[in-house]
Write a protein that holds these residues in place. Structure first.
Motif, PDB file in Angstrom:
ATOM      1  N   ALA A 176       0.861  -1.183   0.000  1.00 29.20           N
ATOM      2  CA  ALA A 176       0.000   0.000   0.000  1.00 29.20           C
ATOM      3  C   ALA A 176       0.894   1.229   0.000  1.00 29.20           C
ATOM      4  O   ALA A 176       1.657   1.434   0.944  1.00 29.20           O
ATOM      5  N   ASN A 177       0.826   2.029  -1.042  1.00 33.94           N
ATOM      6  CA  ASN A 177       1.684   3.205  -1.120  1.00 33.94           C
ATOM      7  C   ASN A 177       1.356   4.202  -0.013  1.00 33.94           C
ATOM      8  O   ASN A 177       0.195   4.337   0.397  1.00 33.94           O
ATOM      9  N   PRO A 178       2.365   4.910   0.483  1.00 33.74           N
ATOM     10  CA  PRO A 178       2.156   5.818   1.620  1.00 33.74           C
ATOM     11  C   PRO A 178       1.047   6.841   1.405  1.00 33.74           C
ATOM     12  O   PRO A 178       0.319   7.172   2.346  1.00 33.74           O
ATOM     13  N   LYS A 179       0.895   7.369   0.186  1.00 34.82           N
ATOM     14  CA  LYS A 179      -0.117   8.391  -0.052  1.00 34.82           C
ATOM     15  C   LYS A 179      -1.516   7.849   0.204  1.00 34.82           C
ATOM     16  O   LYS A 179      -2.349   8.520   0.834  1.00 34.82           O
ATOM     17  N   GLY A 180      -1.786   6.646  -0.271  1.00 39.27           N
ATOM     18  CA  GLY A 180      -3.106   6.062  -0.062  1.00 39.27           C
ATOM     19  C   GLY A 180      -3.372   5.751   1.391  1.00 39.27           C
ATOM     20  O   GLY A 180      -4.490   5.948   1.889  1.00 39.27           O
ATOM     21  N   VAL A 181      -2.359   5.252   2.099  1.00 44.66           N
ATOM     22  CA  VAL A 181      -2.518   4.908   3.513  1.00 44.66           C
ATOM     23  C   VAL A 181      -2.686   6.162   4.359  1.00 44.66           C
ATOM     24  O   VAL A 181      -3.459   6.180   5.329  1.00 44.66           O
ATOM     25  N   HIS A 182      -1.976   7.227   3.997  1.00 47.53           N
ATOM     26  CA  HIS A 182      -1.933   8.416   4.839  1.00 47.53           C
ATOM     27  C   HIS A 182      -3.328   8.960   5.134  1.00 47.53           C
ATOM     28  O   HIS A 182      -3.632   9.334   6.283  1.00 47.53           O
TER      29      HIS A 182
END
Length: 414
Positions: free
Chosen positions: A210-216
């Motif tokens: 899960a890329n950081p932008k989506g998780v953030h």
């Protein structure tokens, strides 16, 4: 996607590891070709039984280095005597790391479609296809397109079918699981995980990349779901790729380092024993010495227990392929420095577990009569002499951690 050439030397166990590597590469959309000269990457699975064998392995590695664009050296000699390959322009790593290295920091294609797969006691559940990113170095996006998310209920039913078919571990996969549901206007990964964990049965769930932008944007909701559900491995794979915002901008990674740090802090606040997995690309064309040091510092600060270090290599048809690259020596030196730090960080994490007791799920056979298991934070535990202990894939076992070997630990059933 990459084309690969794989050579295997040594015992039956080594051949088994190669079969696992090939299965994961094919699931990732990569394909074998006839000979190293036609391959984007050559993989050498080494043996180290006697001195003559070691000499032959070094000779073959040098030959492959001259015949292919990228060389990955794995297997017994890579693990026991990795320094012997130090003068080669090659990535030296363990068997489990090979597929991630070949991915070159790209989003995984994972499976040909979005249908679930049962492999032993492991159920693979692709929850969507595509991603929302536009990374300058990634060729996968040309094959997968933007995110296409089936409804939550559809994925829950697929997960339920896997459990009924005997799955003890469900691996949630996708090019970027963190943006699941974004195409419908709302990220729904936390909702999906809650629903899957509510399915009757004894099983565990691992969330894929899960890329950081989506998780953030859903970090609080997601961390709460992890904290509330024992079926979820406390494991998050969020590839940061660089500790420099300047490099992330050139990569078009969408997130900033600050957001990655905030994700890590949120999970630290909610979970005691959890595993952070991340990826770094070293030697991106615009990466300066200062940028590289920022990546090193981020690794030291966040202490991920799983780290994939990939030397940048150009993929045809990507924007980064047109950039003036760094020299091979620079990329090699930076990769080695980060890989050395990685081993220190990972080794310390497993060493800290010695003497502790953990419940593990036995997932698959290992080398000889051993089995591979994972604890609640998805840290790999090896149980040796499994038949003697009466344990087999699918069993939940309480173990005491007796020792470690840098990237995994050994456990004794209690």
């Amino acid at each position: 996607m990459a084309s690969y050439h794989l050579e295997t030397y040594g015992c039956t166990a080594n051949r088994g590891e190669s079969r696992t590597i090939e299965r994961r590469l094919r699931d990732g959309g990569h394909h074998p070709v006839d000979g190293p000269k036609a391959a984007d990457v050559a993989i050498l699975n080494t043996c180290t039984v006697v001195e003559t064998t070691e000499t032959n392995m070094l000779r073959r590695a040098r030959e492959l280095e001259s015949e292919t664009a990228d060389l990955v050296v794995t297997g017994c000699m890579a693990l026991a005597q990795g320094e012997e390959f130090a003068d080669l322009d090659a990535t030296v790593c363990g068997w489990d790391e090979v597929p991630e290295v070949v991915l070159n920091g790209e989003c995984p294609t994972v499976t040909p479609g979005t249908e679930p797969i049962l492999d032993g006691v492991i159920g693979i559940l692709p929850i969507a296809r595509g991603c929302m990113s536009d990374c300058s170095y990634c060729i996968t996006k040309h094959a997968t397109g933007k995110i296409d998310s089936p409804p939550v209920e559809e994925n829950v039913e697929k997960a339920r079918a896997l459990v009924h078919a005997g799955a003890k571990e469900i691996r949630i996969t996708g090019q970027d699981t963190g943006v699941y549901g974004w195409d419908d206007g709302e990220r729904k990964l936390h909702e999906l995980l809650n629903r899957i964990c509510a399915i009757d049965g004894d099983f565990r769930v691992r969330v894929g990349m899960a890329n950081p932008k989506g998780v953030h944007g859903i970090r609080e909701e997601l961390a709460e779901v992890f904290a509330e559900n024992e079926k979820l491995y406390n494991f998050l794979h969020a590839p940061v790729q660089s500790g420099s915002d300047d490099v992330l901008g050139e990569m078009r990674r969408q997130h900033q380092v600050r957001e990655f740090r905030e994700v890590v802090k949120t999970f630290d606040d909610h979970l005691d024993h959890w595993t952070l997995a991340t990826d770094f690309i070293t030697g991106f064309p615009t990466e300066s010495d200062a940028d590289h040091e920022e990546s090193m510092e981020l690794l030291r600060e966040t202490q991920p227990e799983r780290i994939n270090v990939t030397r940048f290599s150009k993929r045809p048809g990507t924007d980064a392929a047109d950039m003036k690259g760094l020299g091979g020596t620079i990329k090699k030196e930076r990769s080695k420095a980060m890989s050395d730090l990685k081993m220190d960080v990972v080794g310390a994490a497993y060493e800290s577990m010695v003497g502790e007791r953990h419940e593990v799920l036995v997932v698959e056979p290992g080398t000889g009569e051993s089995v591979k298991c994972y604890d609640e934070a998805y840290r790999q535990i090896i149980i040796q002499d499994a038949p003697e202990h009466g344990v087999a894939p699918g069993d939940f076992v309480e173990v005491e951690i007796t020792s470690q070997n840098t990237v995994y630990a050994f456990g004794e059933p209690v």
